[in-house]
Design an enzyme around this catalytic site. Sequence first.
Site, PDB file in Angstrom:
ATOM      1  N   TYR A 197       0.805  -1.224   0.000  1.00 21.10           N
ATOM      2  CA  TYR A 197       0.000   0.000   0.000  1.00 21.10           C
ATOM      3  C   TYR A 197       0.843   1.282   0.000  1.00 21.10           C
ATOM      4  O   TYR A 197       0.303   2.372  -0.067  1.00 21.10           O
ATOM      5  CB  TYR A 197      -0.994  -0.037   1.175  1.00 21.10           C
ATOM      6  CG  TYR A 197      -1.848  -1.280   1.132  1.00 21.10           C
ATOM      7  CD1 TYR A 197      -2.744  -1.488   0.081  1.00 21.10           C
ATOM      8  CD2 TYR A 197      -1.716  -2.284   2.097  1.00 21.10           C
ATOM      9  CE1 TYR A 197      -3.500  -2.657   0.001  1.00 21.10           C
ATOM     10  CE2 TYR A 197      -2.472  -3.448   2.031  1.00 21.10           C
ATOM     11  CZ  TYR A 197      -3.354  -3.629   0.977  1.00 21.10           C
ATOM     12  OH  TYR A 197      -4.098  -4.786   0.893  1.00 21.10           O
ATOM     13  N   HIS A 225      -8.589  -2.974  -6.840  1.00 19.18           N
ATOM     14  CA  HIS A 225      -7.760  -3.317  -5.677  1.00 19.18           C
ATOM     15  C   HIS A 225      -6.427  -2.616  -5.860  1.00 19.18           C
ATOM     16  O   HIS A 225      -5.822  -2.708  -6.942  1.00 19.18           O
ATOM     17  CB  HIS A 225      -7.542  -4.830  -5.557  1.00 19.18           C
ATOM     18  CG  HIS A 225      -8.808  -5.573  -5.270  1.00 19.18           C
ATOM     19  ND1 HIS A 225      -9.365  -5.615  -4.012  1.00 19.18           N
ATOM     20  CD2 HIS A 225      -9.644  -6.268  -6.085  1.00 19.18           C
ATOM     21  CE1 HIS A 225     -10.486  -6.315  -4.055  1.00 19.18           C
ATOM     22  NE2 HIS A 225     -10.689  -6.717  -5.307  1.00 19.18           N
TER      23      HIS A 225
HETATM   24  C1  DQA Z   1      -7.337  -4.691  -1.182  1.00 19.47           C
HETATM   25  C2  DQA Z   1      -6.868  -6.148  -1.328  1.00 19.47           C
HETATM   26  C3  DQA Z   1      -7.611  -7.047  -0.361  1.00 19.47           C
HETATM   27  O1  DQA Z   1      -7.149  -8.383  -0.498  1.00 19.47           O
HETATM   28  C4  DQA Z   1      -7.351  -6.601   1.066  1.00 19.47           C
HETATM   29  O2  DQA Z   1      -8.066  -7.404   1.966  1.00 19.47           O
HETATM   30  C5  DQA Z   1      -7.618  -5.150   1.273  1.00 19.47           C
HETATM   31  C6  DQA Z   1      -7.215  -4.201   0.239  1.00 19.47           C
HETATM   32  C7  DQA Z   1      -6.529  -3.758  -2.092  1.00 19.47           C
HETATM   33  O3  DQA Z   1      -6.992  -2.665  -2.360  1.00 19.47           O
HETATM   34  O4  DQA Z   1      -5.428  -4.126  -2.509  1.00 19.47           O
HETATM   35  O5  DQA Z   1      -8.090  -4.751   2.320  1.00 19.47           O
HETATM   36  O6  DQA Z   1      -8.698  -4.609  -1.586  1.00 19.47           O
END
Ligand code: DQA
Length: 143
Positions: free
Chosen positions: A22, A99
Amino acid sequence: MRIDVLNGVNLNVLGRRNPEHYRGLSLDRLETQIYAWAKELGCEARCRQTNSEVEYVEWCHDAAESADGVIVNAGAWAHYNYAIRDALELVTAPIVEVHLSDVDRREEWRRLSVISDLAAERIVGKGQEGYRLALEYLVGAAA
Ligand code: DQA
């Protein structure tokens, strides 16, 4: 045109989550960026985030009534939550599943999405840029 951006569980603490995936991005920064991109593209974005499944389901119902496009990052709910899937089935406007991280190259359980077949487009692993691509897709689809 109004696009609802529905961020789900744990996305409010993005900045404290695994930096490998992230990159220290905060929800605040992400939403500020989304509003700026929406302005550039000439559409209105409505960003929402919750850790409550009930609230998320209600926002899906709300989007079904009034949004012209929906960007869905349901976080981990995407991998197993059939109540959210059922709520998204009500949405007739195009849905883009986003995602931030590349869920197809992480743990096995993240590869399944119970909502992806409802989405007109799926964008994974592009970080915040994924939301810009999603906005562009939805604006293009409405043109
Ligand atoms: C997510 C990916 C998901 O697997 C994870 O549980 C998240 C964030 C992403 O934006 O990469 O909370 O949705």
